[in-house]
Design a protein around this motif. Structure first.
Motif, mmCIF file in Angstrom:
data_model
loop_
_atom_site.group_PDB
_atom_site.id
_atom_site.type_symbol
_atom_site.label_atom_id
_atom_site.label_comp_id
_atom_site.label_asym_id
_atom_site.label_seq_id
_atom_site.Cartn_x
_atom_site.Cartn_y
_atom_site.Cartn_z
ATOM 1 N N GLN A 1 -37.988 -23.351 -71.697
ATOM 2 C CA GLN A 1 -36.708 -22.996 -71.106
ATOM 3 C C GLN A 1 -36.914 -22.233 -69.806
ATOM 4 O O GLN A 1 -37.908 -21.556 -69.633
ATOM 5 N N VAL A 2 -35.939 -22.374 -68.928
ATOM 6 C CA VAL A 2 -35.998 -21.724 -67.625
ATOM 7 C C VAL A 2 -34.779 -20.822 -67.482
ATOM 8 O O VAL A 2 -33.665 -21.237 -67.797
ATOM 9 N N GLN A 3 -35.002 -19.621 -67.041
ATOM 10 C CA GLN A 3 -33.905 -18.700 -66.759
ATOM 11 C C GLN A 3 -33.938 -18.317 -65.288
ATOM 12 O O GLN A 3 -35.007 -18.041 -64.736
ATOM 13 N N LEU A 4 -32.749 -18.309 -64.689
ATOM 14 C CA LEU A 4 -32.587 -17.842 -63.315
ATOM 15 C C LEU A 4 -31.675 -16.626 -63.342
ATOM 16 O O LEU A 4 -30.566 -16.711 -63.884
ATOM 17 N N VAL A 5 -32.142 -15.548 -62.771
ATOM 18 C CA VAL A 5 -31.357 -14.312 -62.795
ATOM 19 C C VAL A 5 -31.147 -13.829 -61.370
ATOM 20 O O VAL A 5 -32.119 -13.544 -60.649
ATOM 21 N N GLU A 6 -29.854 -13.749 -60.974
ATOM 22 C CA GLU A 6 -29.514 -13.251 -59.645
ATOM 23 C C GLU A 6 -29.287 -11.745 -59.687
ATOM 24 O O GLU A 6 -28.895 -11.195 -60.713
ATOM 25 N N SER A 7 -29.508 -11.115 -58.553
ATOM 26 C CA SER A 7 -29.209 -9.696 -58.396
ATOM 27 C C SER A 7 -28.927 -9.422 -56.931
ATOM 28 O O SER A 7 -29.240 -10.244 -56.061
ATOM 29 N N GLY A 8 -28.327 -8.256 -56.670
ATOM 30 C CA GLY A 8 -28.108 -7.838 -55.296
ATOM 31 C C GLY A 8 -26.685 -7.943 -54.796
ATOM 32 O O GLY A 8 -26.403 -7.548 -53.663
ATOM 33 N N GLY A 9 -25.791 -8.480 -55.609
ATOM 34 C CA GLY A 9 -24.409 -8.575 -55.178
ATOM 35 C C GLY A 9 -23.733 -7.218 -55.173
ATOM 36 O O GLY A 9 -24.300 -6.219 -55.610
ATOM 37 N N GLY A 10 -22.501 -7.193 -54.648
ATOM 38 C CA GLY A 10 -21.766 -5.938 -54.625
ATOM 39 C C GLY A 10 -20.632 -5.972 -53.629
ATOM 40 O O GLY A 10 -20.257 -7.034 -53.128
ATOM 41 N N LEU A 11 -20.110 -4.790 -53.362
ATOM 42 C CA LEU A 11 -19.014 -4.619 -52.413
ATOM 43 C C LEU A 11 -19.575 -4.097 -51.099
ATOM 44 O O LEU A 11 -20.336 -3.113 -51.091
ATOM 45 N N VAL A 12 -19.191 -4.740 -50.001
ATOM 46 C CA VAL A 12 -19.677 -4.337 -48.685
ATOM 47 C C VAL A 12 -18.551 -4.482 -47.679
ATOM 48 O O VAL A 12 -17.670 -5.340 -47.845
ATOM 49 N N GLN A 13 -18.574 -3.654 -46.666
ATOM 50 C CA GLN A 13 -17.557 -3.736 -45.624
ATOM 51 C C GLN A 13 -17.851 -4.889 -44.674
ATOM 52 O O GLN A 13 -19.012 -5.293 -44.529
ATOM 53 N N PRO A 14 -16.836 -5.416 -44.013
ATOM 54 C CA PRO A 14 -17.073 -6.453 -43.001
ATOM 55 C C PRO A 14 -18.081 -5.977 -41.965
ATOM 56 O O PRO A 14 -18.051 -4.823 -41.525
ATOM 57 N N GLY A 15 -18.996 -6.888 -41.629
ATOM 58 C CA GLY A 15 -20.072 -6.551 -40.707
ATOM 59 C C GLY A 15 -21.314 -6.025 -41.380
ATOM 60 O O GLY A 15 -22.363 -5.883 -40.732
ATOM 61 N N GLY A 16 -21.229 -5.750 -42.667
ATOM 62 C CA GLY A 16 -22.361 -5.218 -43.413
ATOM 63 C C GLY A 16 -23.321 -6.296 -43.869
ATOM 64 O O GLY A 16 -23.172 -7.480 -43.539
ATOM 65 N N SER A 17 -24.319 -5.850 -44.631
ATOM 66 C CA SER A 17 -25.382 -6.755 -45.084
ATOM 67 C C SER A 17 -25.632 -6.586 -46.579
ATOM 68 O O SER A 17 -25.413 -5.502 -47.140
ATOM 69 N N LEU A 18 -26.084 -7.650 -47.186
ATOM 70 C CA LEU A 18 -26.558 -7.645 -48.568
ATOM 71 C C LEU A 18 -27.742 -8.585 -48.670
ATOM 72 O O LEU A 18 -27.853 -9.546 -47.890
ATOM 73 N N ARG A 19 -28.612 -8.317 -49.635
ATOM 74 C CA ARG A 19 -29.729 -9.210 -49.913
ATOM 75 C C ARG A 19 -29.675 -9.612 -51.377
ATOM 76 O O ARG A 19 -29.796 -8.763 -52.269
ATOM 77 N N LEU A 20 -29.497 -10.912 -51.606
ATOM 78 C CA LEU A 20 -29.501 -11.441 -52.964
ATOM 79 C C LEU A 20 -30.905 -11.894 -53.346
ATOM 80 O O LEU A 20 -31.651 -12.375 -52.497
ATOM 81 N N SER A 21 -31.210 -11.743 -54.618
ATOM 82 C CA SER A 21 -32.477 -12.233 -55.158
ATOM 83 C C SER A 21 -32.200 -13.138 -56.343
ATOM 84 O O SER A 21 -31.214 -12.963 -57.054
#
Length: 121
Positions: A1-21
């Motif tokens: 079996q294969v599992q994919l787990v995302e992280s790094g989401g959230g609330l950010v203001q316009p113009g901001g940055s996020l990094r998803l994994s």
């Protein structure tokens, strides 16, 4: 079996940055292409960015120049660096990977459970 787990989401203001994994785990032989999809409320899921096993990338026009997809094959992990975020980037972001579970087997695709990205002031 294969599992994919995302992280790094959230609330950010316009113009901001996020990094998803997106980390892949479980029993498998090889990971091929990997992709990020997103789905906003009331809209169809769309392909945001993709990266081949050799590192070739592609992006939907609306994120070109703002998002960067990358992967670390040694860690079985994919990333999405999102800069200059806009309210229209608000969506659930899903990791997708094409995986061969054994040598010679066909690749099949898997999805993670998704991570919420909200861009709002």
């Amino acid at each position: 079996q294969v599992q994919l787990v995302e992280s790094g989401g959230g609330l950010v203001q316009p113009g901001g940055s996020l990094r998803l994994s997106c980390a892949a785990s479980g029993s498998f032989f090889s990971i091929g292409a990997m992709n990020w999809y997103r789905q906003a409320p009331g809209k169809q899921r769309e392909l945001v960015a993709g990266i081949s096993s050799s590192g070739r990338t592609n992006y939907v026009d609306s994120v070109k120049g703002r998002f960067t997809i990358s992967r670390d094959n040694a860690k079985n992990t994919m990333y999405l660096q999102m800069n200059s975020l806009k309210p229209e980037d608000t969506a659930v972001y899903y990791c997708n990977a094409w995986v061969a579970q054994s040598m010679g087997s066909l690749y099949r695709d898997y999805f993670g459970q998704g991570t919420q990205v909200t861009v709002s002031s």
